[in-house]
Design a protein around this motif. Structure first.
Motif, mmCIF file in Angstrom:
data_model
loop_
_atom_site.group_PDB
_atom_site.id
_atom_site.type_symbol
_atom_site.label_atom_id
_atom_site.label_comp_id
_atom_site.label_asym_id
_atom_site.label_seq_id
_atom_site.Cartn_x
_atom_site.Cartn_y
_atom_site.Cartn_z
ATOM 1 N N LYS A 204 -8.626 -2.810 -1.530
ATOM 2 C CA LYS A 204 -8.348 -2.227 -0.311
ATOM 3 C C LYS A 204 -8.027 -3.061 0.761
ATOM 4 N N ILE B 174 0.660 -1.058 0.100
ATOM 5 C CA ILE B 174 0.213 0.052 0.028
ATOM 6 C C ILE B 174 0.886 1.264 0.075
ATOM 7 N N THR C 144 -9.205 2.913 6.163
ATOM 8 C CA THR C 144 -9.110 2.391 4.865
ATOM 9 C C THR C 144 -7.956 2.605 4.034
ATOM 10 N N PHE C 145 -7.390 1.967 3.475
ATOM 11 C CA PHE C 145 -6.201 2.319 2.443
ATOM 12 C C PHE C 145 -6.757 1.703 1.169
ATOM 13 N N ASP C 146 -7.002 2.797 0.012
ATOM 14 C CA ASP C 146 -7.576 2.608 -1.351
ATOM 15 C C ASP C 146 -6.265 2.623 -2.164
ATOM 16 N N GLU C 147 -4.998 2.899 -2.060
ATOM 17 C CA GLU C 147 -3.918 2.931 -2.771
ATOM 18 C C GLU C 147 -3.275 1.822 -2.546
ATOM 19 N N VAL C 148 -3.619 0.574 -3.418
ATOM 20 C CA VAL C 148 -3.029 -0.887 -3.233
ATOM 21 C C VAL C 148 -2.325 -0.865 -4.645
ATOM 22 N N THR D 283 -2.739 1.577 -9.537
ATOM 23 C CA THR D 283 -3.271 0.712 -8.354
ATOM 24 C C THR D 283 -4.114 -0.251 -8.896
ATOM 25 N N GLU E 117 -8.719 -6.892 1.140
ATOM 26 C CA GLU E 117 -9.777 -7.213 0.204
ATOM 27 C C GLU E 117 -9.414 -7.064 -1.246
ATOM 28 N N LEU F 277 -7.918 -2.895 4.974
ATOM 29 C CA LEU F 277 -8.705 -2.429 6.027
ATOM 30 C C LEU F 277 -7.857 -2.269 7.471
ATOM 31 N N THR G 134 0.828 5.385 1.519
ATOM 32 C CA THR G 134 0.277 6.324 2.359
ATOM 33 C C THR G 134 1.494 7.240 2.897
#
Length: 103
Positions: A58, A5, A34-38, A53, A102, A60, A7
């Protein structure tokens, strides 16, 4: 299963149950994040690599603690000038416990 990820301008390799230290995030201890930048998801020997990405993925987590780093000292001295300066700095940090990946 693990993921990479991004961040706070840095990348972290995480898996479920890990505790990572990231730059300060808003929220109190116990709040969900929640980290969306995977950037990458790896499971069962196969990997999904994002460009940039992975779509729909995501990570969690839960904020474990708001903390501060140890003090770092910036000391400047100009020899033979009778000039010196001492400054300290402590960075705000957040400890995050990864609960699930996820995607």
């Amino acid at each position: 299963m693990f993921a990479v990820i991004r961040t706070g301008g840095k990348q972290y390799s995480v898996s479920a149950g890990d505790i990572i230290t990231v730059m300060a995030l808003e929220g109190a201890a116990g709040d969900a994040v929640t980290f969306d930048e995977v950037l990458l998801v790896s499971k069962d020997g196969g990997a999904q690599i994002g460009a940039p990405t992975v779509a729909g993925a995501k990570v969690l987590g839960e904020i474990a603690e708001q903390a501060r780093s140890p003090k770092s000292i910036a000391f400047k001295k100009r020899r033979r000038q009778n000039s010196k300066r001492k400054r300290g700095h402590r960075q705000d940090l957040t400890l995050v416990k990864i609960t699930a990946i996820e995607g």
